[in-house]
Design a protein around this motif. Structure first.
Motif, PDB file in Angstrom:
ATOM      1  N   ALA A 134      -2.686  18.745 -19.791  1.00  0.00           N
ATOM      2  CA  ALA A 134      -3.934  19.196 -19.951  1.00  0.00           C
ATOM      3  C   ALA A 134      -4.901  18.164 -20.650  1.00  0.00           C
ATOM      4  O   ALA A 134      -6.104  17.892 -20.347  1.00  0.00           O
ATOM      5  N   GLY A 135      -4.151  17.384 -21.759  1.00  0.00           N
ATOM      6  CA  GLY A 135      -4.749  16.287 -22.273  1.00  0.00           C
ATOM      7  C   GLY A 135      -5.112  15.108 -21.596  1.00  0.00           C
ATOM      8  O   GLY A 135      -6.263  14.658 -21.533  1.00  0.00           O
ATOM      9  N   ALA A 136      -4.401  14.862 -20.507  1.00  0.00           N
ATOM     10  CA  ALA A 136      -4.745  13.594 -19.601  1.00  0.00           C
ATOM     11  C   ALA A 136      -5.936  14.152 -18.783  1.00  0.00           C
ATOM     12  O   ALA A 136      -6.687  13.283 -18.502  1.00  0.00           O
ATOM     13  N   ALA A 137      -5.689  15.344 -18.311  1.00  0.00           N
ATOM     14  CA  ALA A 137      -6.764  15.764 -17.440  1.00  0.00           C
ATOM     15  C   ALA A 137      -8.224  15.978 -18.031  1.00  0.00           C
ATOM     16  O   ALA A 137      -9.323  15.604 -17.649  1.00  0.00           O
ATOM     17  N   ILE A 138      -8.243  16.386 -19.011  1.00  0.00           N
ATOM     18  CA  ILE A 138      -9.376  16.721 -19.849  1.00  0.00           C
ATOM     19  C   ILE A 138      -9.952  15.294 -20.442  1.00  0.00           C
ATOM     20  O   ILE A 138     -11.450  15.119 -20.312  1.00  0.00           O
ATOM     21  N   LEU A 139      -9.091  14.464 -20.741  1.00  0.00           N
ATOM     22  CA  LEU A 139      -9.666  13.137 -20.970  1.00  0.00           C
ATOM     23  C   LEU A 139     -10.397  12.398 -19.797  1.00  0.00           C
ATOM     24  O   LEU A 139     -11.367  11.748 -19.997  1.00  0.00           O
ATOM     25  N   VAL A 140      -9.762  12.527 -18.364  1.00  0.00           N
ATOM     26  CA  VAL A 140     -10.197  12.096 -17.399  1.00  0.00           C
ATOM     27  C   VAL A 140     -11.852  12.604 -17.169  1.00  0.00           C
ATOM     28  O   VAL A 140     -12.627  12.129 -16.806  1.00  0.00           O
ATOM     29  N   GLY A 141     -11.739  13.943 -17.378  1.00  0.00           N
ATOM     30  CA  GLY A 141     -12.954  14.801 -17.225  1.00  0.00           C
ATOM     31  C   GLY A 141     -14.214  14.422 -18.051  1.00  0.00           C
ATOM     32  O   GLY A 141     -15.107  13.956 -17.456  1.00  0.00           O
TER      33      GLY A 141
END
Length: 498
Positions: free
Chosen positions: A112-119
């Motif tokens: 989730a952290g990787a995804a939201i950082l990209v977002g």
């Protein structure tokens, strides 16, 4: 002396609290409800989204634009309710990253952290480009020679300077700047949209209903429409800095989604009906609002709208970078990123370590893409698609995590479980459909999103394997400290958390 007075004067020692919060250094309990609301509203940037995302939806789902916006709004409300299950119980600067940790553990949190950082990162780039694009439209009307890549890059440089000045000086300044900008922008857009509807007269309702549209196209349009709502959860990144966060954060999230739904539906109806009435293709327009204002004799309002949209994009960049920096800050304090990223400014309480990492990336990327000769609208489409993939992946994970979290604390209800699972399944299905349609169109958004997420995840894993991670600390949130508790005695501080 009464028993109560003796208990107050000589309280029994309580040793279960730390001397300071795991997220110490931020400007704790410094902002009220409207500042928290401003964070979510600015990250969503409703004024900019209302006039740009509708155009993108029309490009992939022209026969069901209004319906796609409605579906995205309903889905956003369901996700907001799920996120609020955490926000009512945890004051966290890491938002969905931290929430997922408490439901799915370390692996889910890192995903989730990787995804939201990209977002967050992709939306900052999109917002900076959008602000530069609309600013050059305004300047080009006055000085036609200012059209072109050089002008876009110059405006981006000015935006970068403003971003740095506002974000480093503290959350109260950045939130209030964003609040004023968005309030004025939304007011301008609402007045303009209502004026256009009045000028149009009776509209053909049938053009607003879905017709001859494939399920895949409708799903793709709904996911694009969902990008107009992403960021509504970013109020949760102020869980440390907000006063009464367990009350104000969920309230800000809910109000942001409701206000956005109303504005987007108004914008979608106006643009779809307006272009149908003048016999033009909405998806082919470079600036729908300007085309409509010229067609209906209110071109002066179009100039004001462009100014409001450009300002709204800048507010979006501020809000999204604020959220991005606080997720990086929290991951650093958890030990999954280098310790120096968790540094805060001693005076203004801002996460300067995280900003020092995030700002160069989000400022250099758009300038580099434009300098490489890419068209600004093509880059905006790419970045918003990548941002959507990151956000929605994180939303899917946090929706899956919610029932597990509520079950663990003994507060799971059938209603909460149903809402969480329906949201997760619907988001996952829509994302898969969007990827399919996007890939079929020849776009590289799918591969860019996957590559960025893999790169971020690999970087985090590398750091953890290098020995930087502190086992058991993933999911840090703001906690009461010994000084706030009657009889509180600080437990021994782990030097790695100092």
């Amino acid at each position: 002396m009464s028993a109560l007075e003796r208990a107050i004067s000589r309280p029994a020692p309580v040793r279960d609290f730390g001397a300071r919060s795991p997220l110490h250094g931020l400007d704790r309990r410094s902002v009220g409800f409207f500042d928290v609301l401003a964070q979510s509203v600015s990250a969503v940037a409703p004024s900019a989204a209302a006039t740009t995302v509708v155009l993108l939806v029309a490009g992939v789902s022209p026969q069901a634009t209004v319906f796609a916006v409605l579906i995205a709004g309903v889905l956003s409300l369901l996700v907001a309710r799920t996120v609020s299950q955490f926000a009512r119980r945890l004051g966290a600067a890491g938002a969905v990253y931290t929430y997922t940790a408490h439901g799915l553990g370390t692996g889910g949190a890192l995903a989730a952290g990787a995804a939201i950082l990209v977002g967050y990162g992709a939306i900052v780039v999109f917002a900076l480009l959008g602000g530069a694009y609309y600013t050059t439209i305004l300047l080009g009307d006055l000085w036609p020679a200012l059209h072109g890549t050089a002008s876009l890059i110059a405006v981006l440089a000015v935006e970068a300077l403003l971003l740095v000045l506002v974000l480093v000086r503290g959350i109260r300044l950045s939130a209030r700047v964003a609040l004023v900008v968005e309030a004025v922008s939304v007011a301008l857009i609402v007045v303009l949209l209502v004026t256009l509807l009045v000028r149009m007269g009776p509209i053909d309702v049938t053009v607003l209903l879905p017709r001859d549209v494939s399920p895949a196209a409708l799903a793709a349009g709904s996911v694009i429409a969902l990008t107009a709502f992403v960021g509504f959860e970013s109020a949760a990144t102020l869980g440390v800095e907000a006063r009464s966060p367990l009350r104000t954060v969920p309230k800000a999230i809910a109000w942001t989604v409701v206000l956005s739904v109303v504005l987007y539906l108004l914008a979608a109806v106006t643009q779809v009906a307006g272009f149908d009435a003048i016999g033009l293709d909405l998806a082919a327009s470079a600036s729908p609002i300007n085309d409509l204002t010229r067609a209906y004799g209110v071109a002066g309002w179009g100039v004001l709208a462009d100014a409001g949209i450009a300002a709204s994009f800048l507010a979006c960049a501020i809000g999204s970078t604020t959220a991005l920096s606080r997720v990086l800050f929290t991951m650093s304090r958890d030990g999954v990123l280098p310790r120096r990223i968790g540094r805060t400014h001693p005076r203004w309480g801002t996460p300067v370590g995280a900003l020092a990492v995030a700002l160069p990336v989000v400022l250099v990327v758009p300038i580099g893409l434009l300098a490489a000769g890419m068209d600004v609208r093509a880059v905006m489409h790419l970045t918003i698609s990548v941002g959507a993939a990151g956000y929605i992946t994180a939303y899917v994970l946090v929706c899956i995590a919610a029932p597990a979290f509520l079950r663990r604390i003994g507060e799971l209800t059938p209603g909460a479980a149903v809402v969480s699972w329906v949201s997760a399944i619907a988001l996952a299905a829509a994302l898969i459909a969007f990827f399919g349609v996007d890939a079929a169109s020849g776009s590289a958004a799918v591969w860019v999103a996957l590559a960025l997420a893999a790169l971020v995840a690999a970087g985090i894993r590398w750091w953890m394997r290098r020995g930087g991670a502190r086992t058991g600390r993933v999911g840090s949130y703001d906690e009461p400290v010994a000084a706030q508790v009657l009889g509180g005695v600080a437990r021994e501080v782990d030097p790695r958390n100092a």
